[in-house]
Write a protein that holds these residues in place. Sequence first.
Motif, mmCIF file in Angstrom:
data_model
loop_
_atom_site.group_PDB
_atom_site.id
_atom_site.type_symbol
_atom_site.label_atom_id
_atom_site.label_comp_id
_atom_site.label_asym_id
_atom_site.label_seq_id
_atom_site.Cartn_x
_atom_site.Cartn_y
_atom_site.Cartn_z
ATOM 1 N N GLY A 160 -36.419 -7.863 29.967
ATOM 2 C CA GLY A 160 -36.700 -6.458 29.674
ATOM 3 C C GLY A 160 -38.013 -5.976 30.278
ATOM 4 O O GLY A 160 -38.387 -4.816 30.095
ATOM 5 N N TYR A 161 -38.706 -6.873 31.009
ATOM 6 C CA TYR A 161 -39.981 -6.494 31.617
ATOM 7 C C TYR A 161 -39.740 -5.591 32.827
ATOM 8 O O TYR A 161 -38.726 -5.708 33.526
ATOM 9 N N ARG A 162 -40.715 -4.731 33.095
ATOM 10 C CA ARG A 162 -40.637 -3.868 34.265
ATOM 11 C C ARG A 162 -40.763 -4.692 35.547
ATOM 12 O O ARG A 162 -41.601 -5.585 35.637
ATOM 13 N N ARG A 163 -39.942 -4.297 36.541
ATOM 14 C CA ARG A 163 -40.029 -4.908 37.856
ATOM 15 C C ARG A 163 -40.137 -3.776 38.884
ATOM 16 O O ARG A 163 -39.278 -2.900 38.959
ATOM 17 N N TYR A 164 -41.195 -3.782 39.649
ATOM 18 C CA TYR A 164 -41.461 -2.725 40.626
ATOM 19 C C TYR A 164 -41.011 -3.183 42.008
ATOM 20 O O TYR A 164 -41.578 -4.123 42.586
ATOM 21 N N GLY A 165 -39.972 -2.508 42.532
ATOM 22 C CA GLY A 165 -39.450 -2.822 43.851
ATOM 23 C C GLY A 165 -40.218 -2.097 44.943
ATOM 24 O O GLY A 165 -41.196 -1.384 44.682
ATOM 25 N N PRO A 166 -39.775 -2.248 46.209
ATOM 26 C CA PRO A 166 -40.488 -1.628 47.339
ATOM 27 C C PRO A 166 -40.669 -0.114 47.209
ATOM 28 O O PRO A 166 -41.741 0.406 47.521
ATOM 29 N N THR A 167 -39.642 0.594 46.747
ATOM 30 C CA THR A 167 -39.774 2.045 46.591
ATOM 31 C C THR A 167 -40.784 2.390 45.506
ATOM 32 O O THR A 167 -41.598 3.314 45.660
ATOM 33 N N ASP A 168 -40.760 1.610 44.414
ATOM 34 C CA ASP A 168 -41.737 1.831 43.339
ATOM 35 C C ASP A 168 -43.151 1.566 43.840
ATOM 36 O O ASP A 168 -44.093 2.293 43.487
ATOM 37 N N LEU A 169 -43.300 0.527 44.654
ATOM 38 C CA LEU A 169 -44.621 0.195 45.190
ATOM 39 C C LEU A 169 -45.136 1.324 46.079
ATOM 40 O O LEU A 169 -46.308 1.699 45.997
ATOM 41 N N ARG A 170 -44.236 1.871 46.918
ATOM 42 C CA ARG A 170 -44.636 2.998 47.764
ATOM 43 C C ARG A 170 -45.065 4.184 46.910
ATOM 44 O O ARG A 170 -46.125 4.794 47.141
ATOM 45 N N ASP A 171 -44.248 4.516 45.899
ATOM 46 C CA ASP A 171 -44.564 5.666 45.042
ATOM 47 C C ASP A 171 -45.874 5.444 44.288
ATOM 48 O O ASP A 171 -46.654 6.388 44.094
ATOM 49 N N ALA A 172 -46.101 4.211 43.851
ATOM 50 C CA ALA A 172 -47.351 3.912 43.138
ATOM 51 C C ALA A 172 -48.553 4.060 44.068
ATOM 52 O O ALA A 172 -49.604 4.583 43.664
ATOM 53 N N GLU A 173 -48.402 3.605 45.312
ATOM 54 C CA GLU A 173 -49.489 3.755 46.285
ATOM 55 C C GLU A 173 -49.785 5.236 46.527
ATOM 56 O O GLU A 173 -50.949 5.660 46.563
ATOM 57 N N LEU A 174 -48.730 6.039 46.689
ATOM 58 C CA LEU A 174 -48.914 7.470 46.924
ATOM 59 C C LEU A 174 -49.549 8.136 45.699
ATOM 60 O O LEU A 174 -50.441 8.984 45.836
ATOM 61 N N ALA A 175 -49.079 7.767 44.517
ATOM 62 C CA ALA A 175 -49.651 8.340 43.295
ATOM 63 C C ALA A 175 -51.128 7.982 43.172
ATOM 64 O O ALA A 175 -51.950 8.822 42.758
ATOM 65 N N HIS A 176 -51.466 6.755 43.550
ATOM 66 C CA HIS A 176 -52.857 6.317 43.473
ATOM 67 C C HIS A 176 -53.734 7.139 44.417
ATOM 68 O O HIS A 176 -54.846 7.560 44.059
ATOM 69 N N ILE A 177 -53.222 7.400 45.626
ATOM 70 C CA ILE A 177 -53.959 8.236 46.582
ATOM 71 C C ILE A 177 -54.188 9.630 46.010
ATOM 72 O O ILE A 177 -55.295 10.188 46.071
ATOM 73 N N ARG A 223 -56.723 9.832 43.197
ATOM 74 C CA ARG A 223 -58.082 9.811 43.728
ATOM 75 C C ARG A 223 -58.478 11.194 44.243
ATOM 76 O O ARG A 223 -59.664 11.530 44.286
ATOM 77 N N GLY A 224 -57.474 11.986 44.616
ATOM 78 C CA GLY A 224 -57.729 13.359 45.043
ATOM 79 C C GLY A 224 -57.743 14.339 43.885
ATOM 80 O O GLY A 224 -57.782 15.554 44.094
ATOM 81 N N HIS A 225 -57.659 13.812 42.647
ATOM 82 C CA HIS A 225 -57.753 14.609 41.419
ATOM 83 C C HIS A 225 -56.548 15.543 41.216
ATOM 84 O O HIS A 225 -56.674 16.609 40.610
ATOM 85 N N TYR A 226 -55.373 15.128 41.718
ATOM 86 C CA TYR A 226 -54.173 15.926 41.471
ATOM 87 C C TYR A 226 -53.618 15.610 40.089
ATOM 88 O O TYR A 226 -53.690 14.474 39.605
#
Length: 235
Positions: free
Chosen positions: A157-174, A177-180
Amino acid sequence: MRTLRPSDLAREHAISTQAVRNYEQDGCLPPAERTPTGYRIYTDLHAAALRTYLILIPAHGHARAGEIMRALHADDLDTALTVIDRGHSQLLRDRETLTAVRRAVDHLITESSSAAPVSAGTRTVGELAHHLRVTPATLRAWETAGILSPDRDPATGYRRYGPTDLRDAELAHILRRGHYRLDHIATVIGQIRAAGSTEALANALTGWQAAITTRGVAMLDAAAALSRYSAALHS
């Protein structure tokens, strides 16, 4: 005032006579008088109502256009204006969101060009949090906001982050940082998923802008038509 048949109203707009009768039944047209044999008698006022209703639809949609016309026919101008105000408020929110998304996409295109490529495979919430240098609670907050939607391991039942999730997380992190704001980030990520890339989304935003402009012009046309119809209704 001249009398008209349902077919006269229908012909002007290339719609069926049944559609005209349905619009009357729904209150988008004022009630029609009947002949002794039961046929509807329409007038120039009904023709004006139909024109107004059909002009309202591109501006406010079918449901709100119907609300506006029913309120006018109930002599409730305040309710009609309230519905119109909500439409203008929504258009303003759409404009503000578009502006924020445009800026965010420009930000992403600039920042992502120098970012490391996303690796294949999956990560746990702890691994991804460590990679981004955020807390697991932050990732869960992004999930709640609709930014991330990881799969769950069927056994644990644990979360597993695949390639698309990793991309989205990277974009969200960017973007964070831009205060969106999270809701704007969720909109951007959702649009990127649909478009396939930030570059494709940047192109798609041109269409979004055109749609907003078209709706704004339609609201101007609707306001003029409503003013004319309201005056005719009370003359």
